[in-house]
Design a protein around this motif. Sequence first.
Motif, short mmCIF file in Angstrom:
data_model
loop_
_atom_site.label_atom_id
_atom_site.label_comp_id
_atom_site.label_asym_id
_atom_site.label_seq_id
_atom_site.Cartn_x
_atom_site.Cartn_y
_atom_site.Cartn_z
N ALA A 99 0.85 -1.19 0.00
CA ALA A 99 0.00 0.00 0.00
C ALA A 99 0.88 1.23 0.00
N ALA A 100 0.49 2.23 -0.79
CA ALA A 100 1.16 3.53 -0.80
C ALA A 100 0.09 4.61 -0.74
N VAL A 101 0.36 5.63 0.09
CA VAL A 101 -0.59 6.70 0.33
C VAL A 101 0.13 8.03 0.18
N ARG A 102 -0.53 9.00 -0.48
CA ARG A 102 -0.01 10.36 -0.55
C ARG A 102 -1.18 11.32 -0.41
N PHE A 103 -1.21 12.04 0.70
CA PHE A 103 -2.29 13.01 0.94
C PHE A 103 -2.09 14.25 0.08
N GLY A 104 -3.19 14.85 -0.32
CA GLY A 104 -3.16 16.09 -1.07
C GLY A 104 -3.85 16.02 -2.41
N GLU A 105 -3.95 14.85 -2.98
CA GLU A 105 -4.62 14.69 -4.27
C GLU A 105 -5.27 13.32 -4.32
N ALA A 106 -6.56 13.29 -4.63
CA ALA A 106 -7.30 12.04 -4.63
C ALA A 106 -6.99 11.20 -5.87
N GLY A 107 -6.86 9.92 -5.67
CA GLY A 107 -6.65 8.97 -6.76
C GLY A 107 -6.59 7.57 -6.19
N CYS A 108 -6.81 6.58 -7.01
CA CYS A 108 -6.78 5.21 -6.52
C CYS A 108 -6.45 4.25 -7.64
N ARG A 109 -5.54 3.33 -7.33
CA ARG A 109 -5.19 2.24 -8.25
C ARG A 109 -5.18 0.96 -7.44
N LEU A 110 -6.03 0.03 -7.81
CA LEU A 110 -6.14 -1.25 -7.11
C LEU A 110 -5.73 -2.39 -8.02
N ASP A 111 -4.91 -3.27 -7.52
CA ASP A 111 -4.56 -4.51 -8.22
C ASP A 111 -4.88 -5.64 -7.24
N VAL A 112 -6.18 -5.94 -7.15
CA VAL A 112 -6.69 -6.86 -6.14
C VAL A 112 -7.70 -7.80 -6.79
N ASP A 113 -7.44 -9.09 -6.72
CA ASP A 113 -8.38 -10.10 -7.21
C ASP A 113 -8.63 -11.11 -6.10
N PHE A 114 -9.89 -11.39 -5.87
CA PHE A 114 -10.26 -12.37 -4.85
C PHE A 114 -10.71 -13.66 -5.52
N LEU A 115 -10.59 -14.76 -4.78
CA LEU A 115 -10.99 -16.07 -5.28
C LEU A 115 -12.50 -16.25 -5.22
N GLY A 116 -13.12 -15.71 -4.16
CA GLY A 116 -14.56 -15.84 -3.97
C GLY A 116 -15.27 -14.51 -4.13
N ASP A 117 -16.56 -14.53 -3.83
CA ASP A 117 -17.38 -13.32 -3.99
C ASP A 117 -17.80 -12.72 -2.66
N PHE A 118 -17.74 -13.50 -1.59
CA PHE A 118 -18.36 -13.09 -0.33
C PHE A 118 -17.51 -13.58 0.83
N LEU A 119 -17.34 -12.77 1.86
CA LEU A 119 -16.59 -13.17 3.05
C LEU A 119 -17.12 -12.42 4.26
N GLU A 120 -17.50 -13.15 5.28
CA GLU A 120 -17.95 -12.60 6.56
C GLU A 120 -18.94 -11.45 6.40
N GLY A 121 -20.02 -11.70 5.66
CA GLY A 121 -21.10 -10.73 5.55
C GLY A 121 -20.88 -9.61 4.56
N MET A 122 -19.84 -9.72 3.73
CA MET A 122 -19.53 -8.62 2.82
C MET A 122 -19.18 -9.16 1.43
N GLU A 123 -19.72 -8.50 0.41
CA GLU A 123 -19.32 -8.82 -0.95
C GLU A 123 -17.89 -8.31 -1.13
#
Length: 189
Positions: A99-123
């Motif tokens: 994870a990398a964070v820089r305050f001051g300008e909004a933006g987001c890049r996610l490289d996240v893949d899950f095996l399932g669709d649902f875990l502990e009450g959350m999609e």
Amino acid sequence: MRGSFRRDTAETEVEVFVDTEGSGSWEGETGVPLLDEVLHIIAQASGFDLEVRARGDLLTGDHHTVEDVAIALGQVLAKLVDAGIGSSSVPSGEALAFAAVRFGEAGCRLDVDFLGDFLEGMELENLGHFMRTLAYNGRFTLHLRVSGGDDWQKVEALTLALGRALEGAVMDGSMDRKKVTDADDLQLI
């Protein structure tokens, strides 16, 4: 630094309190067990004291609650932190997250893949939505990446890495403010 934010919509009521100079304590309940665990891990890893109370229309799913908690938490962070950079890599079992964070300008890049669709009450797709919404409302750029492991290991590694990156960014921003204050105290002869 302490701050709070309350968000009431047709679907949810959310109240968030944050102390960035806390001890990493967590208190609250959102009605979504995985979201509660994510917030708990972020609090512990960042060292922030975090309290979240949320009531949502969970009969229609977890989306509105997850989104509105992210909006409220992001709004508090935006009020408390205006600058700072932090990053962290964290393993959990066979998963490794960055994870990398820089305050001051909004933006987001996610490289996240899950095996399932649902875990502990959350999609699980809503975890990515939580992170993106948090970054945009918190006015920080967020890069998250995870590989390996099962879904729980991925979630744990991601949230630990995010918490540590937030801690680093807040510390970095505080050091920048101290440098400016110290420079203002200098007298040239």
